[in-house]
Design an enzyme around this catalytic site. Structure first.
Site, mmCIF file in Angstrom:
data_model
loop_
_atom_site.group_PDB
_atom_site.id
_atom_site.type_symbol
_atom_site.label_atom_id
_atom_site.label_comp_id
_atom_site.label_asym_id
_atom_site.label_seq_id
_atom_site.Cartn_x
_atom_site.Cartn_y
_atom_site.Cartn_z
ATOM 1 N N GLY A 26 0.839 -1.204 0.000
ATOM 2 C CA GLY A 26 0.000 0.000 0.000
ATOM 3 C C GLY A 26 0.868 1.246 0.000
ATOM 4 C CE1 TYR A 46 -10.003 2.446 8.700
ATOM 5 C CE2 TYR A 46 -10.691 3.417 10.781
ATOM 6 C CZ TYR A 46 -9.732 3.221 9.814
ATOM 7 O OH TYR A 46 -8.494 3.805 9.967
HETATM 8 N N1 SER Z 1 -8.239 8.630 9.864
HETATM 9 C C1 SER Z 1 -9.058 7.459 9.964
HETATM 10 C C2 SER Z 1 -10.422 7.712 9.428
HETATM 11 O O1 SER Z 1 -10.914 8.785 9.669
HETATM 12 C C3 SER Z 1 -9.155 6.981 11.376
HETATM 13 O O2 SER Z 1 -8.195 6.063 11.652
HETATM 14 O O3 SER Z 1 -10.995 6.868 8.847
#
Ligand code: SER
Length: 318
Positions: free
Chosen positions: A8, A143
């Site tokens: 990545g 997530y």
């Molecule tokens: N920066 C990330 C997000 O906002 C959080 O880990 O998805």
């Protein structure tokens, strides 16, 4: 000598981490892994070796690791929180099936693996103030679910097979180089672009909503220093809380106004981003990282803001 693969390498963190690792271990010892369609460009492409590495295809990982005699993998392949909610199956395939593929190769070839977790691994039931290292993790975003699973799967490979897996829970990452894409904390990057361009910033997060944030140079150091830490000092291995600063949109606006007095911000709250932001910590307790491997941030909100505005002005002028 370390031989490192960054998976990545063209993403928000990967692009800058690859260059930081090349500066530290030598350009030829750090391979930038990328997927077709996201080819490295400029200095990233020219300064060192490249390899096609698709986490969803274990063969590509195994080939790159064997060819470049890799001993350390930084696995940065992931979708950020907002975009993951709209592509949950892909988020899982990349974040979890992909991690499984990486860990299998790491087990076969004796590699250490860094895979970031996040403030997104916490949820509404988590204590929001000084969120402890070991606490309730019941996120309701895909997530967050994939980040908790990342921590647990990495930990399982460590205990079951002795794979040297390590990770931190990153706050929102702020940088003037690579823009983030589809995260809840992106507003804290976008706001600086508006300030430098003389535009009014439309903030998607409500006043009073605090989140942990970190400037990119500190984030890169956290990843590198954890991987270099003496394993005998580590009680935890995966999911270290690492903190640097915590603020809400008003605090950020006030700090920017010290440099750009005419700067204006209005609100147009995005309900999805707001719900996600409210489920995350206000401020994490990162004392375990500080005690176990000497974590120390360098940038607080004033120092980051001064640097962001200066660097962004130079970049946008150029
Ligand atoms: N920066 C990330 C997000 O906002 C959080 O880990 O998805």
């Amino acid at each position: 000598m370390k031989n490192v693969l960054v998976v990545g390498s063209t993403g928000q963190i990967g692009s800058e981490l690859t260059m930081a690792l090349r500066a530290r271990y030598g350009n030829t010892n750090v391979v930038a892994g990328y997927i077709p369609g996201c080819e490295p460009k400029g200095e990233l492409a020219e300064s060192g070796p490249l390899a096609i590495v698709d986490v969803t295809d274990g063969k590509t990982i195994a080939e790159a690791v064997a060819q470049h005699r890799i001993d350390t993998i930084y696995n940065l392949a992931a979708l950020l929180s907002v975009v993951a909610e709209s592509k949950p199956r892909l988020a899982w395939r990349v974040g979890i099936d992909g991690l499984w593929n990486i860990l299998e190769v790491a087990h076969d070839r004796g590699c250490a693996v860094f895979t970031p977790s996040s403030i997104g691994s916490f949820g509404l039931e988590t204590p929001h103030d000084h969120t402890p290292q070991d606490t309730i993790q019941r996120p309701r975003t895909i997530y967050g679910v994939s980040k908790v699973t990342t921590e647990l799967l990495s930990e399982w490979f460590h205990h079951k097979y002795g794979v040297d897996t390590r990770s931190v829970r990153f706050p929102g990452i702020i940088s003037y180089v690579t823009p983030p894409g589809g995260g809840t904390t992106d507003y804290a990057v976008d706001i600086y672009y508006s300030a430098v361009r003389g535009e009014t910033f439309v903030c998607p997060i409500k006043a009073g909503t605090r989140m942990d944030m970190m400037y990119m140079p500190d984030a890169l150091r956290a990843a590198i220093e954890l991987m270099e830490a003496d394993p005998s000092r580590l009680t935890h291995h995966n999911g270290f809380n690492v903190a640097a600063m915590s603020f809400d949109p008003e605090m950020l606006r006030e700090e920017i106004r010290k440099h750009v007095p005419t700067f204006k911000m209005v609100y147009d709250v995005d309900p999805l981003k707001q719900a996600i932001a409210e489920s995350w910590p206000d401020v994490m307790d990162d004392s375990c990282a500080r005690n176990e491997w000497g974590w120390q941030h360098e940038y607080d909100l004033p120092r980051m803001t001064a640097d962001m505005l200066e660097k962004l002005r130079a970049r946008l002028d150029a």
